[in-house]
Design a protein around this motif. Structure first.
Motif, PDB file in Angstrom:
ATOM      1  N   ALA A   1       0.755  -1.497   0.419  1.00  0.00           N
ATOM      2  CA  ALA A   1       0.096  -0.111  -0.143  1.00  0.00           C
ATOM      3  C   ALA A   1       0.758   1.566   0.129  1.00  0.00           C
ATOM      4  CB  ALA A   1      -0.624  -0.141   0.888  1.00  0.00           C
ATOM      5  N   ALA A   2       2.040   1.267   0.591  1.00  0.00           N
ATOM      6  CA  ALA A   2       2.735   2.022   0.588  1.00  0.00           C
ATOM      7  C   ALA A   2       3.582   2.494  -1.050  1.00  0.00           C
ATOM      8  CB  ALA A   2       4.260   1.924   1.029  1.00  0.00           C
ATOM      9  N   HIS A   3       2.929   1.656  -2.263  1.00  0.00           N
ATOM     10  CA  HIS A   3       3.991   1.931  -3.268  1.00  0.00           C
ATOM     11  C   HIS A   3       2.999   1.038  -4.327  1.00  0.00           C
ATOM     12  CE1 HIS A   3       7.735   3.467  -1.188  1.00  0.00           C
ATOM     13  NE2 HIS A   3       7.322   2.160  -0.571  1.00  0.00           N
ATOM     14  N   PRO A   4       1.817   1.566  -4.275  1.00  0.00           N
ATOM     15  CA  PRO A   4       0.384   1.275  -5.362  1.00  0.00           C
ATOM     16  C   PRO A   4       0.794   1.092  -6.554  1.00  0.00           C
ATOM     17  CG  PRO A   4      -0.284   3.407  -4.301  1.00  0.00           C
ATOM     18  CD  PRO A   4       0.754   2.492  -3.510  1.00  0.00           C
ATOM     19  N   ARG A   5       1.458   2.496  -7.344  1.00  0.00           N
ATOM     20  CA  ARG A   5       1.708   2.179  -8.511  1.00  0.00           C
ATOM     21  C   ARG A   5       3.356   0.701  -9.004  1.00  0.00           C
ATOM     22  NH1 ARG A   5       2.068   8.441 -10.622  1.00  0.00           N
ATOM     23  NH2 ARG A   5       0.099   8.331 -10.405  1.00  0.00           N
TER      24      ARG A   5
ATOM     25  N   VAL B   1      -4.955  -9.508  -1.340  1.00  0.00           N
ATOM     26  CA  VAL B   1      -4.207  -8.441  -0.463  1.00  0.00           C
ATOM     27  C   VAL B   1      -3.331  -6.899  -1.632  1.00  0.00           C
ATOM     28  CG1 VAL B   1      -1.860  -8.403  -0.108  1.00  0.00           C
ATOM     29  CG2 VAL B   1      -2.792  -9.792   0.663  1.00  0.00           C
ATOM     30  N   LEU B   2      -3.355  -7.565  -3.214  1.00  0.00           N
ATOM     31  CA  LEU B   2      -2.766  -6.598  -3.675  1.00  0.00           C
ATOM     32  C   LEU B   2      -4.132  -5.972  -4.115  1.00  0.00           C
ATOM     33  CD1 LEU B   2       0.312  -8.443  -5.536  1.00  0.00           C
ATOM     34  CD2 LEU B   2       0.476  -6.671  -3.671  1.00  0.00           C
ATOM     35  N   GLY B   3      -4.701  -5.988  -4.322  1.00  0.00           N
ATOM     36  CA  GLY B   3      -6.515  -5.792  -4.664  1.00  0.00           C
ATOM     37  C   GLY B   3      -7.111  -4.734  -3.150  1.00  0.00           C
ATOM     38  N   SER B   4      -6.603  -4.881  -2.360  1.00  0.00           N
ATOM     39  CA  SER B   4      -6.878  -4.232  -1.575  1.00  0.00           C
ATOM     40  C   SER B   4      -5.201  -3.204  -1.345  1.00  0.00           C
ATOM     41  CB  SER B   4      -6.764  -4.524   0.066  1.00  0.00           C
ATOM     42  OG  SER B   4      -7.702  -3.890   0.676  1.00  0.00           O
ATOM     43  N   ALA B   5      -5.057  -3.013  -1.646  1.00  0.00           N
ATOM     44  CA  ALA B   5      -3.475  -3.049  -1.799  1.00  0.00           C
ATOM     45  C   ALA B   5      -3.286  -1.228  -2.703  1.00  0.00           C
ATOM     46  CB  ALA B   5      -1.798  -2.697  -1.879  1.00  0.00           C
ATOM     47  N   LEU B   6      -4.389  -1.803  -3.479  1.00  0.00           N
ATOM     48  CA  LEU B   6      -4.521  -0.697  -4.786  1.00  0.00           C
ATOM     49  C   LEU B   6      -5.994  -0.189  -4.108  1.00  0.00           C
ATOM     50  CD1 LEU B   6      -3.584  -2.927  -7.713  1.00  0.00           C
ATOM     51  CD2 LEU B   6      -2.729  -1.185  -7.260  1.00  0.00           C
TER      52      LEU B   6
ATOM     53  N   LEU C   1      -6.689   1.319  -0.913  1.00  0.00           N
ATOM     54  CA  LEU C   1      -6.585   2.188  -0.317  1.00  0.00           C
ATOM     55  C   LEU C   1      -5.526   2.871  -1.012  1.00  0.00           C
ATOM     56  CD1 LEU C   1      -4.306  -0.113   2.552  1.00  0.00           C
ATOM     57  CD2 LEU C   1      -6.106   1.308   3.108  1.00  0.00           C
ATOM     58  N   ALA C   2      -5.749   3.354  -2.241  1.00  0.00           N
ATOM     59  CA  ALA C   2      -4.584   4.099  -2.460  1.00  0.00           C
ATOM     60  C   ALA C   2      -5.871   4.806  -3.817  1.00  0.00           C
ATOM     61  CB  ALA C   2      -3.571   3.671  -3.681  1.00  0.00           C
ATOM     62  N   ALA C   3      -7.051   3.904  -3.720  1.00  0.00           N
ATOM     63  CA  ALA C   3      -8.449   4.815  -4.948  1.00  0.00           C
ATOM     64  C   ALA C   3      -8.837   6.292  -3.535  1.00  0.00           C
ATOM     65  CB  ALA C   3      -9.054   3.980  -5.333  1.00  0.00           C
ATOM     66  N   PRO C   4      -9.866   7.014  -4.339  1.00  0.00           N
ATOM     67  CA  PRO C   4     -10.057   7.853  -4.374  1.00  0.00           C
ATOM     68  C   PRO C   4     -11.024   7.423  -2.934  1.00  0.00           C
ATOM     69  CG  PRO C   4     -10.439   8.219  -5.722  1.00  0.00           C
ATOM     70  CD  PRO C   4     -10.037   6.860  -5.678  1.00  0.00           C
TER      71      PRO C   4
ATOM     72  N   GLY D   1     -19.672   4.621   6.457  1.00  0.00           N
ATOM     73  CA  GLY D   1     -19.707   5.371   7.144  1.00  0.00           C
ATOM     74  C   GLY D   1     -17.220   5.261   7.038  1.00  0.00           C
ATOM     75  N   ASP D   2     -16.818   5.225   7.407  1.00  0.00           N
ATOM     76  CA  ASP D   2     -14.366   5.949   7.717  1.00  0.00           C
ATOM     77  C   ASP D   2     -14.221   4.116   7.383  1.00  0.00           C
ATOM     78  OD1 ASP D   2     -15.045   8.487   7.678  1.00  0.00           O
ATOM     79  OD2 ASP D   2     -14.511   8.100  10.005  1.00  0.00           O
ATOM     80  N   ASN D   3     -12.796   4.524   7.235  1.00  0.00           N
ATOM     81  CA  ASN D   3     -12.064   3.258   6.414  1.00  0.00           C
ATOM     82  C   ASN D   3     -13.164   1.964   5.888  1.00  0.00           C
ATOM     83  OD1 ASN D   3     -10.523   4.434   8.353  1.00  0.00           O
ATOM     84  ND2 ASN D   3     -11.339   3.903  10.811  1.00  0.00           N
ATOM     85  N   ARG D   4     -13.299   2.772   5.153  1.00  0.00           N
ATOM     86  CA  ARG D   4     -14.352   1.500   4.000  1.00  0.00           C
ATOM     87  C   ARG D   4     -13.218   0.481   2.995  1.00  0.00           C
ATOM     88  NH1 ARG D   4     -13.219   1.216  -1.411  1.00  0.00           N
ATOM     89  NH2 ARG D   4     -12.154   3.320  -1.648  1.00  0.00           N
TER      90      ARG D   4
END
Length: 205
Positions: free
Chosen positions: A92-96, A143-148, A150-153, A176-179
Motif C-alpha cells: 500500500a506504500a507503493h501502489p503504483r 492483498v494486492l487488490g486491497s492495497a490498490l 487503499l490508494a483509490a479515492p 462510514g469511515d475506513n471503507r
C-alpha cells in the motif's frame, strides 16, 4: 584526487531512485535512473542485471517491510492473517509498483524465501500439495487488490442524481469511515473461512 568516501553509484541508490520514479509515474527506465543520478546509462548496468534486475531489487525493497516472522505464528490461519495484513501495508506504500511487479516473474531470493515459508506453513497444516499455491495466490490477489484500493479515492462512486440510484446513495451514506480496511477484513475472513473448510474437508476424506 582521492576517491570519494561515498560511492557515486551502488545498488541501494539505484533501487531508491527507481522506486521514487515508479511511485511518481508507475514505471521507470534505466536512462531515467541514470539521468536522475547524474551518471551514464552504461554505469547503471555495471551494478545491476539490466531492467529485470532493477525490478527484482524493487520487489526486495518493498518486501523488506513485510513481517516474515508472521509465518512462524501458529495456528496456520493466524499466521496467514498476520502476514496478509503486513503484506498489504508494505505494498500500500507503493501502489503504483503493483502492476509492474505482478506481471514480472519473481526471482529475488529474499522474496522466494517468504514463499518457501508460506508453502511450508500450509503443508505442515495439512493442505494437499496441489492446493498450496492456489491458496497463496488467492491470498495475494486479495492483498494486492486491497492495497490498490487503499490508494483509490475515498469516494469511488459519484452520484449526480440520488433519485436515479436511491439504494446506492443510501448504501454509500451508510458506509462510514475506513471503507477499504473494512472491505479487506471482510474479504480476508471469508478467504480464511473457506481455507479452513478446505482443510476440514481434506481431513474428513
Amino acid at each position: 584526487m582521492g576517491r570519494p568516501r561515498t560511492p557515486l553509484l551502488d545498488r541501494e541508490r539505484i533501487t531508491t531512485t527507481a522506486l521514487e520514479i515508479v511511485d511518481a509515474q508507475g514505471e521507470f527506465s534505466v536512462p531515467q535512473i541514470a539521468r536522475r543520478l547524474g551518471v551514464q546509462t552504461g554505469s547503471v548496468y555495471h551494478h545491476v542485471d539490466g531492467r529485470d534486475g532493477i525490478v527484482e531489487l524493487l520487489r526486495e525493497r518493498i518486501a523488506q517491510r513485510i513481517d516474515i516472522t508472521a509465518l512462524d505464528i501458529r495456528p496456520w490461519d493466524a499466521a496467514l492473517m498476520t502476514w496478509a495484513r503486513s503484506y498489504r501495508a508494505a505494498f500500500a506504500a507503493h501502489p503504483r509498483a503493483i502492476p509492474m511487479l505482478m506481471t514480472s516473474p519473481v526471482r529475488a531470493p529474499r522474496v522466494l524465501e517468504q514463499y518457501e515459508r508460506a508453502v511450508t506453513l500450509l503443508l505442515e497444516a495439512g493442505f494437499p500439495l496441489p492446493d498450496v499455491m492456489p491458496v497463496i495466490v488467492a491470498l495475494e490477489n486479495l492483498v494486492l487488490g486491497s492495497a490498490l484500493d487503499l490508494a483509490a479515492p475515498e469516494t469511488m462512486w459519484e452520484i449526480a442524481d440520488d433519485a436515479a440510484t436511491p439504494r446506492l446513495a443510501e448504501a454509500l451514506d451508510a458506509i462510514g469511515d475506513n471503507r477499504a480496511d473494512r472491505a479487506f477484513e471482510l474479504a480476508l475472513e471469508g478467504f480464511l473461512r473457506h481455507a479452513r473448510h478446505m482443510l476440514d474437508t481434506q481431513a474428513q476424506a
